[in-house]
Design an enzyme around this catalytic site. Structure first.
Site, PDB file in Angstrom:
ATOM      1  N   ARG A  45       1.335  -1.067   0.125  1.00  0.00           N
ATOM      2  CA  ARG A  45       0.228   0.516  -0.223  1.00  0.00           C
ATOM      3  C   ARG A  45       0.840   1.530   0.108  1.00  0.00           C
ATOM      4  NH1 ARG A  45      -4.057   0.238   4.153  1.00  0.00           N
ATOM      5  NH2 ARG A  45      -5.464  -2.009   3.159  1.00  0.00           N
ATOM      6  N   HIS A  91      -7.245  -4.723  -7.401  1.00  0.00           N
ATOM      7  CA  HIS A  91      -7.115  -3.491  -6.140  1.00  0.00           C
ATOM      8  C   HIS A  91      -8.717  -3.272  -5.363  1.00  0.00           C
ATOM      9  CE1 HIS A  91      -4.750  -1.107  -4.362  1.00  0.00           C
ATOM     10  NE2 HIS A  91      -6.015  -0.255  -3.968  1.00  0.00           N
ATOM     11  N   TYR A 134     -17.916  12.313 -13.586  1.00  0.00           N
ATOM     12  CA  TYR A 134     -17.794  13.467 -13.954  1.00  0.00           C
ATOM     13  C   TYR A 134     -16.857  14.134 -14.775  1.00  0.00           C
ATOM     14  CZ  TYR A 134     -22.128  14.926 -10.810  1.00  0.00           C
ATOM     15  OH  TYR A 134     -22.977  15.006 -10.382  1.00  0.00           O
TER      16      TYR A 134
END
Length: 827
Positions: A45, A91, A134
């Protein structure tokens, strides 16, 4: 499971459950769970791999986008689609974490070389991005070389989280991403914070390391002098950077890029065009407001953010009159994020283990990775080409005796028999026989045989080249170095960050091309000191002040320049007066005027401010001269267009913003003024070409409300075109007169000019007509311009261009020399 039946329905028998309680040691369980968690955070990570400089989530995003075909020449797709593909296949974590990583790889202010081409609102230094539904994304051009070669067995693949798919353990990474884009992350018990660098510089160092595997750190630092931040700015102090390159840990200070400009005619401002890394303008504005409110910052009146997409960052900090912008800037560096600190902690994974790396170690890991990638690529290509060559050779054997091949196949009972008979008859291998069986009839033409022979030759040449590379370490390193050079040429950009060492001198050596400048010198006083200076008024109506007590005049006709109409010696924090054509004096603060450096000189006044910006003049009113308001200054003499002269004592000036010093008659205007003592000579020149000068002692000083007395006697229809004074200690003076016609439009006629020594004109009594100063030529009937002052005179046109003057004519009543261009002013 047994159930008991009741009227309410079936029930579960408690005897069916067997109690099973395991006693464990809490400390042991916590220790084991914590180690598993720490391992997961460190390796999966928070820390980047030193080879490709990517964290797992970043690597998976780039791999998945490449697998989706989101190349730079393809259309953008919704970011939500990319996030869903990455989360579902590679993931299995929150979509927020994936989108945050995607956004950061698209931000040009976060990465020195963005890997994602974002379309839409991907945020700013002060605001977050829009939702993934968006925004749209695709791979940036630089990401192509990060993923190129994945289909050629250049890296190992590992299973994904559910063992249904595979993903690359590391990307091929033809870009040294760890150094170029840096990284930041917080793991368990450790953290990483790597600064971005310039791609061209890093690859230059890597190529040197490829050619010289035992290169020392000092050799590599000649190519990589320091970080190159995406937002530019300045780095102050290089000692911490050297420590980080040597040990993996260090720090440096970053400063905003600023300059001082006139934001209004009366006020200067600090213009900020670049901020420290990851510092936004809103954060700076907030800290400035807090500093002003807490009295830590002084001399700031306003802060305006004029940043836009077209011009980039532009933060305007207005400075109060009387404060030194350089001193205010030092305060801003001290109390606001305009100067920030960056701590370098170069921690990355090497062979699966977290290590703190210096510059040489980071470059070595990436160079070794590229050598391994290119070697594996060559091995893969060699195997593919050898396999293809084997098939081509078998096909060529079959085409030579194609009739027998067809007969063998036709007489065989099935494909397996045909394959065996082909192998035995033509001595073919199993793949060759299978390939011939799959052959289409259209490949049996004469042209097909020629194509196969060409392909055979090309494959043979490629195989020889690949074997030469694999058999020679020097050839392999040469190929890797050349590929690095190509990447730097295509994707490299000039350095953005200026490097300054702590001693104040710019970096030398190979870093000279990086953009260098000295640091600031010793601290300057916060407020402008009351030092002597000169205030100047030019013929084009510009006002300015110099740093010294006298203007530095440039006596040179070869360059365009303005001429001075009036000069007053004063001090920086004083006030002076501006005398207008209507007989008013307007008070002007010297600090409101721009200061010209001594080396610039006064005549050009290119940095001056128009008089209308600092003087509240009425329409049709102009500034004629500058006046000292000091009480010990000599009396002020003024002359009007109707020939009136008046001397005013300085002690009669009131403490107002403006006041009148002469009572003018209707239609009369002031044409000139001068500070004079009794031994000065007052000079009038009229439009009828008469010059009169007489002692200033002939004019007694009067109060402000007086209307003056007769100065020169004028003929009907004529007026005064010049009034001034000749001081006895100023040296030789010259008289310049320009004749023309009253009927011509102003500024259109060239006229005739004459230069005469002032000594050629005898003195006459006050209120007389004077003596002839210029003889008119045919078509001339008036003087359109006149001037008296210290020799030599200079003339300019309406645009400030120089106009050559003739040699001095000793005859006071001679005619002039026709000009080649109109004269606007003489000074």
């Amino acid at each position: 499971m047994a159930r008991k039946s009741t009227g309410a329905g079936p029930t579960i028998d408690p005897a069916d459950f067997t109690e099973k309680i395991i006693d464990i040691d809490v400390s042991a369980e916590m220790e084991g769970s914590f180690l598993e968690y720490a391992y997961s955070v460190i390796y999966a990570r928070a820390l980047p791999d030193a080879r490709d400089g990517l964290k797992p989530v970043q690597r998976r995003i780039l791999y998945q986008m490449a697998d989706m075909g989101l190349r730079p020449d393809r259309a953008h797709v919704k970011s939500a689609r990319v996030v869903g593909e990455v989360m579902g296949k590679l993931h299995p974590h929150g979509d927020t974490a994936i989108y945050d990583a995607l956004v950061r790889m698209a931000q040009s202010f976060s990465l020195r070389l963005p890997m994602v081409d974002g379309h839409g609102n991907f945020g700013s230094l002060d605001d977050g991005p829009a939702a993934p539904r968006y925004t749209e994304a695709r791979l940036a051009p630089a990401a192509l070389v990060m993923t190129t070669g994945l289909d050629e067995d250049v890296v190992d693949f590992v299973p994904n989280y559910d063992n249904k798919l595979v993903q690359p353990e590391v990307l091929p990474a033809a870009i040294p991403n760890l150094l170029v884009n840096g990284a930041s992350g917080i793991a368990v018990g450790m953290a990483t914070n790597l600064a971005p660098h310039n791609l061209i510089e890093v690859i230059a160092a890597a190529r040197y390391l490829v050619a010289n595997p035992k290169a020392a750190l000092e050799d590599l630092m000649r190519f990589v002098p320091g970080p190159d931040l995406p937002t530019g700015g300045k780095i102050i102090g290089l000692e911490g950077i050297r420590d980080a390159y040597r040990t993996g840990r260090g720090s440096f200070r970053t400063r905003a890029t600023t300059r001082v400009e006139n934001v209004t005619p009366k006020r200067k401002g600090i213009i900020v065009t670049e901020l420290p890394y990851l510092v936004g303008p809103e954060k700076v504005i907030e800290k400035i407001k807090e500093g002003v409110q807490s009295k830590k910052l002084s001399g700031i009146t306003a802060v305006t953010d004029l940043t836009d997409r077209s011009h980039g960052l532009r933060l305007v900090i207005e400075i109060k009159t009387g404060f030194n912008p350089e001193a205010v800037l030092e305060q801003l560096f001290r109390y606001t994020p305009m100067e920030d600190s960056f701590g370098m902690n170069n921690v990355a994974l090497v062979d699966g283990q977290p290590r703190t790396l210096g510059l040489r170690e980071m470059l070595s890991v990436w160079v070794d990775h590229r050598l391994d990638v290119v070697r594996r690529r060559c091995e893969h290509r060699l195997a593919k080409r050898q396999e293809r060559l084997h098939l081509v050779e078998g096909l060529l054997l079959a085409i030579v005796d194609i009739d027998e091949v067809i007969q063998v196949i036709r007489t065989s009972d099935d494909a397996e028999t045909a394959r065996g008979r082909l192998r035995s008859v033509f001595d073919l291998s199993e793949p060759q026989a299978e390939y011939i069986l799959e052959l289409r009839l259209r490949r049996l033409t004469k042209f097909s045989q020629l194509d196969l022979e060409k392909e055979q030759a090309a494959l043979t040449e490629e195989i020889a080249e690949l074997m030469a590379i694999l058999s020679s370490d020097a050839r392999l390193r040469s190929v890797v170095s050349q590929e690095m050079a190509d990447v730097a040429r295509i994707y490299g950009t000039p350095r953005r960050t200026i490097l300054l060492d702590s001693a104040g001198a710019g970096v030398t050596g190979a870093a000279g091309a990086a953009g260098l400048a000295p640091t600031r010198g010793s601290a300057v006083p916060l407020e402008v000191e009351d030092t002597p200076c000169s205030v100047m008024l030019s013929a084009t109506g510009l006002l300015a002040r110099t740093a010294g007590d006298e203007p530095v005049l440039r006596d040179d006709h070869r360059h365009a320049h303005d001429v001075l109409r009036s000069v007053v010696a004063t001090s920086a924090r004083a006030e002076i007066g501006a005398l207008t054509s209507r007989g008013r004096i307007i008070r002007v603060s010297v600090l409101d005027l721009p200061s010209l450096p001594p080396t610039q000189g006064a005549p050009s006044l290119s940095g001056g401010v128009p008089t209308i910006e600092v003087c509240a003049v009425d329409p049709g009113e102009t500034v004629i001269s500058l006046v000292s308001l000091a009480e010990d200054a000599p009396t002020l003499a003024v002359g009007t267009a109707t020939g009136v002269v008046k001397r005013v004592a300085r002690g009669d000036f009131p403490a107002k913003d403006s006041w009148e010093i002469i009572a003018l008659k209707a239609g009369d205007t002031v044409v000139g003024a001068a500070a004079v003592a009794d031994d000065a000579e007052l000079v009038f020149i009229s439009s009828e070409a008469s010059l009169l000068h007489f002692p200033a002692s002939a004019v007694r000083p009067q109060g402000r409300v007086a209307g003056g007395m007769a100065g020169i006697k004028l003929g009907a229809g004529h007026q005064v075109v010049f009034f001034g004074a000749v001081l006895p200690d100023d040296g030789p003076h010259a008289v310049v007169t320009v004749s023309g016609s009253q009927d011509a439009l102003p500024g259109t006629q060239t006229g005739a000019i004459k230069v005469t020594p002032f000594e050629a004109y005898p003195a006459k009594g006050r209120a007389t007509g004077g003596v002839r100063a210029h003889r008119f030529l045919k078509g001339e009937d008036t003087l359109i311009l006149a001037w008296v002052g210290v020799a030599p005179p200079h003339a300019t046109g309406s645009a400030g261009q120089p106009v050559s003057l003739p040699e001095a004519d000793p005859r006071r009543d001679g005619s002039g020399v026709v000009l080649a261009a109109p004269v606007h002013a003489v000074g």
